[in-house]
Design an enzyme around this catalytic site. Sequence first.
Site, mmCIF file in Angstrom:
data_model
loop_
_atom_site.group_PDB
_atom_site.id
_atom_site.type_symbol
_atom_site.label_atom_id
_atom_site.label_comp_id
_atom_site.label_asym_id
_atom_site.label_seq_id
_atom_site.Cartn_x
_atom_site.Cartn_y
_atom_site.Cartn_z
ATOM 1 N N PHE A 151 10.489 -33.708 3.054
ATOM 2 C CA PHE A 151 11.746 -33.578 2.316
ATOM 3 C C PHE A 151 12.808 -33.029 3.251
ATOM 4 O O PHE A 151 12.499 -32.417 4.278
ATOM 5 C CB PHE A 151 11.550 -32.627 1.130
ATOM 6 C CG PHE A 151 11.910 -33.247 -0.195
ATOM 7 C CD1 PHE A 151 11.306 -34.400 -0.638
ATOM 8 C CD2 PHE A 151 12.869 -32.646 -1.029
ATOM 9 C CE1 PHE A 151 11.626 -34.953 -1.871
ATOM 10 C CE2 PHE A 151 13.193 -33.197 -2.260
ATOM 11 C CZ PHE A 151 12.576 -34.343 -2.676
ATOM 12 N N GLN A 200 26.057 -27.624 -5.246
ATOM 13 C CA GLN A 200 25.433 -28.682 -4.444
ATOM 14 C C GLN A 200 25.667 -30.067 -5.038
ATOM 15 O O GLN A 200 25.400 -30.294 -6.221
ATOM 16 C CB GLN A 200 23.926 -28.446 -4.340
ATOM 17 C CG GLN A 200 23.229 -29.493 -3.489
ATOM 18 C CD GLN A 200 21.777 -29.135 -3.234
ATOM 19 O OE1 GLN A 200 20.934 -29.274 -4.099
ATOM 20 N NE2 GLN A 200 21.497 -28.661 -2.036
ATOM 21 N N HIS A 257 24.221 -33.559 -4.807
ATOM 22 C CA HIS A 257 23.067 -34.284 -4.282
ATOM 23 C C HIS A 257 23.592 -35.602 -3.729
ATOM 24 O O HIS A 257 24.386 -36.277 -4.374
ATOM 25 C CB HIS A 257 22.078 -34.539 -5.424
ATOM 26 C CG HIS A 257 20.729 -35.017 -4.967
ATOM 27 N ND1 HIS A 257 20.542 -36.263 -4.425
ATOM 28 C CD2 HIS A 257 19.512 -34.425 -4.974
ATOM 29 C CE1 HIS A 257 19.260 -36.406 -4.117
ATOM 30 N NE2 HIS A 257 18.616 -35.302 -4.444
ATOM 31 N N LEU A 280 19.960 -38.946 -11.148
ATOM 32 C CA LEU A 280 19.412 -38.669 -9.822
ATOM 33 C C LEU A 280 18.472 -39.745 -9.274
ATOM 34 O O LEU A 280 17.691 -40.331 -10.001
ATOM 35 C CB LEU A 280 18.643 -37.352 -9.894
ATOM 36 C CG LEU A 280 18.373 -36.707 -8.538
ATOM 37 C CD1 LEU A 280 19.692 -36.284 -7.913
ATOM 38 C CD2 LEU A 280 17.458 -35.516 -8.691
ATOM 39 N N GLU A 300 15.231 -37.482 -3.524
ATOM 40 C CA GLU A 300 15.185 -37.432 -2.073
ATOM 41 C C GLU A 300 13.844 -37.964 -1.561
ATOM 42 O O GLU A 300 13.718 -38.341 -0.400
ATOM 43 C CB GLU A 300 15.345 -35.962 -1.674
ATOM 44 C CG GLU A 300 15.720 -35.709 -0.248
ATOM 45 C CD GLU A 300 16.172 -34.257 -0.079
ATOM 46 O OE1 GLU A 300 17.096 -33.829 -0.790
ATOM 47 O OE2 GLU A 300 15.595 -33.563 0.767
ATOM 48 N N ARG A 302 21.188 -31.608 2.285
ATOM 49 C CA ARG A 302 21.913 -32.378 1.274
ATOM 50 C C ARG A 302 23.422 -32.335 1.460
ATOM 51 O O ARG A 302 24.110 -33.334 1.230
ATOM 52 C CB ARG A 302 21.550 -31.852 -0.114
ATOM 53 C CG ARG A 302 20.131 -32.194 -0.468
ATOM 54 C CD ARG A 302 19.730 -31.630 -1.794
ATOM 55 N NE ARG A 302 18.415 -32.156 -2.152
ATOM 56 C CZ ARG A 302 17.740 -31.826 -3.230
ATOM 57 N NH1 ARG A 302 18.257 -30.956 -4.075
ATOM 58 N NH2 ARG A 302 16.573 -32.353 -3.484
ATOM 59 N N HIS A 349 24.729 -31.488 -8.716
ATOM 60 C CA HIS A 349 23.302 -31.388 -8.936
ATOM 61 C C HIS A 349 22.817 -29.967 -9.187
ATOM 62 O O HIS A 349 21.997 -29.731 -10.059
ATOM 63 C CB HIS A 349 22.585 -31.966 -7.712
ATOM 64 C CG HIS A 349 21.098 -32.003 -7.830
ATOM 65 N ND1 HIS A 349 20.468 -32.618 -8.890
ATOM 66 C CD2 HIS A 349 20.117 -31.506 -7.033
ATOM 67 C CE1 HIS A 349 19.155 -32.495 -8.728
ATOM 68 N NE2 HIS A 349 18.917 -31.816 -7.634
ATOM 69 N N ARG A 357 20.917 -25.419 -0.936
ATOM 70 C CA ARG A 357 19.492 -25.392 -1.243
ATOM 71 C C ARG A 357 18.761 -26.577 -0.629
ATOM 72 O O ARG A 357 19.257 -27.698 -0.648
ATOM 73 C CB ARG A 357 19.290 -25.440 -2.761
ATOM 74 C CG ARG A 357 17.840 -25.544 -3.190
ATOM 75 C CD ARG A 357 17.679 -25.464 -4.686
ATOM 76 N NE ARG A 357 18.175 -26.633 -5.387
ATOM 77 C CZ ARG A 357 17.466 -27.766 -5.558
ATOM 78 N NH1 ARG A 357 16.250 -27.887 -5.055
ATOM 79 N NH2 ARG A 357 17.986 -28.772 -6.228
#
Lengths: 604, 245
Positions: free
Chosen positions: A121, A234, A236, A250, A253, A309, A380, A415
């Site tokens: 990730f 954030q 995304h 979404l 990822e 991100r 997000h 994050r």
Amino acid sequence: MPEFQRFSYDVLVIGAGGAGLRAAIEAGAAGAKVGVVCKSLLGKAHTVMAEGGIAAALGNVDDRDNWRVHFADTMRGGQYLNNWRMAELHAKEAPECVCELEAWGALFDRTTDGKILQRNFGGHRYPRLAHVGDRTGLEMIRTLQDHGIHTGMEVHMECTVLSLLMDGDRIAGACGYDREKGRFQLWEAKAVVLATGGIGRAFKVTSNSWEYTGDGLALAYRAGAELQDMEFVQFHPTGMVWPISVSGILVTEGVRGEGGVLRNSEGRRFMFDDIPDLYKEQTADSEEEGWRYTQGDKNARRPPELLTRDHVARCINREVKAGRGSPHGGVYLDISWIKERMPKSEEHIKRKLPSMYHQFKQLADLDITKEPMEVGPTTHYMMGGIRVDGDSQMSNVPGLFAAGEAAAGLHGANRLGGNSLSDLVVFGKRAGRFAAEFANANGPVTIDEEELQTTATAALAPFDRGPAGENPYQIQYDLQETMQDLVGIVRVESEMQQALEAIGQLSARAERTGIAGNREYNNGWHTTIDIGNMMIVSEAITRAALLRKESRGAQFREDFPNKDSEWGKYNIIISRSADGEMQVEKRALTPMPDELKKVIEEMK
Amino acid sequence: MATPATFRIWRGDRAGGAFQDYTTPVEEGMVVLDAVHRIQAQQAPDLAVRWNCKAGKCGSCSAEINGMPSLMCMTRLSAIDLSMPVIVEPMHAFPVIRDLVTDVSWNFQAKKSIKQFKPRPPDAADGTWRIQQADVERVQEFRKCIECFLCQDVCHVLREHHKYDEFIGPRLLVYAAALEMHPLDTEDRVSDLRHKHNIGYCNITTCCRQVCPESITITENAIIPLKERVVDRYFDPLKRLFRIL
């Protein structure tokens, strides 16, 4: 005079996502009488939508991984504004929390030797995400729900909290109403855990469920708690952009973790064009090396699609602005190309990304094993939230705790994917334990009956104004437009000043909302309560973003495009002054102990 | 291009109600929930509807669309004949709260009656287990369930015969199957399945499997194997003989 149904608990948990349920289980295990209040049905919280996995340095796939690497990755991802104590505890305790989930029935994907499998990730140096295909959040919430219902917690489903109650300086519980009948409820409690999640509905394009209206943050703020890092929202990088009705939903990822690549309309894999210095050493310099990394080659470095991100979201934004976007204003995310590299790629994709396959097939009539997806940034996650103590999760209000997305600190300015699900269990558990301890150590509370009545009367005011009042849905739309356009991915002082003015006007309109019908399951009425909270968080985001005159992590200021080392020394704290005004101040970070500094140095 | 379409939505509460027509413009890519939201925001602000994720992951927006139990968020308008009014009504198997929202709390109560997960002792000294992917996959199918309760809605034992006190319905049989077939679980639920949950009431019409938005093979993979366990224990003549001896 409005009547209240009354309940009494040692610990009241508000919110029943991963953090709330984990807190409730822990408080119950410590002997506390626990009540849980949630806005939706049990098991429907936003946690079900978490897809990729839960980050924990189990070292099952790559034995070079351990808490030190995870800690350093998290701090680097957060641009060193993180609460280092939380980052340390999180990295150390996440593996145990994952094993705990397995002991309660969660079934993660496996390695060939039967251990919990881990995937790659963004921002994580080694494969670290324990997962169940791409529906890890569902697995987690169901496990906590099914385990929790046997622990004696009392769950109040479909209830909205109107206000936290105080007994002097100390928390005394909360009051609200149930959606079904609109009856007022009083939940008296010696300690309260806020686990209400984020603020995504303040923006127009978001991956968040309807519940994410910043309730916990607004409730805590009004009760005197400090908020922190509110500028760091954030985006995304990969939300669906087409069809319009699904915009924002979404795309995990995990697609990039499994080898998916980003391309612009010219077919160029643009992520190779701009690799930040901080990550140069760890990033692949060829497509070949990137592919090998996604397939588990320990000697390869990660492809640039797996950078943090904030960076990927900005690169996509740049391509779209430069006219190199896809037809519907995004870019292309392609996993189907892996057929060039592996046999039976269609089956592989369906097995690794079943939920994404299903989502695109059903909602966009697109087969991701054959065609690229169109994706773009979506609101997000909120890195900011209620400021808490790193160990206990208690805010500056005695007896008021916060965990999960509602709490600030762990993630700093940005994050890493997968760190959210682990945040929920690590700090949900801690909040539950310390809330039970607090309840145990402190005597009963007294409820201010007058305050209760004032809250109820204010909540009913929209009915008095009737349908002639302002339409709450329209105010919500207008606020979402304002935040999206003026305080979004790219920010500038003049636009944010405009936003503040608009929020002021919208708040005034929100005071005049009117509602038709009665109190029974009246979505219009619920929206009048939600927008009050959204106004507070929107103002806090904007004021914090204005004060931070630099670009760092999730915040990009067009007028201050560079990172400023001076600003790297401060968090931004928001609180309510005695006269009810919102105060914004910068506060110096707590110095990091030498041993943790050393860990970061070692991992550079 | 937006074109107008009519939605015939049931409005009412426990005391009763009626269908009401709303006309709203629809555009390419919209799902039923989008239209319902638009009607709510512009024409019927107190219209009650439950939803969370709008992506088929939470199972909140269950309803009956043109007579078919479905998720409103996963039903594309392009798949519906819009020359006729689209009929949207609440699930029939559960009591109405208001408009499209039903009282599904019985499902949560019934779930508590199923014995909880009880794992075998850990396989390794560090407290962890070793499980093969093949053994996980069988149960993972059942754990995909989003608890939308559409299968409960369509089950005739609940919908027509109201056997709520005696039968747990397909969702909870899937849940029981997930526990019974869990590679680590040691609990025994076979007696409960027969005597308490009356799995025998299910006559495998497969209606539940047909409406599952997660395509879980409810009947063949979950219910029939559970029935086989019950039959093996209680109705196999050889095994009965052995038990008597």
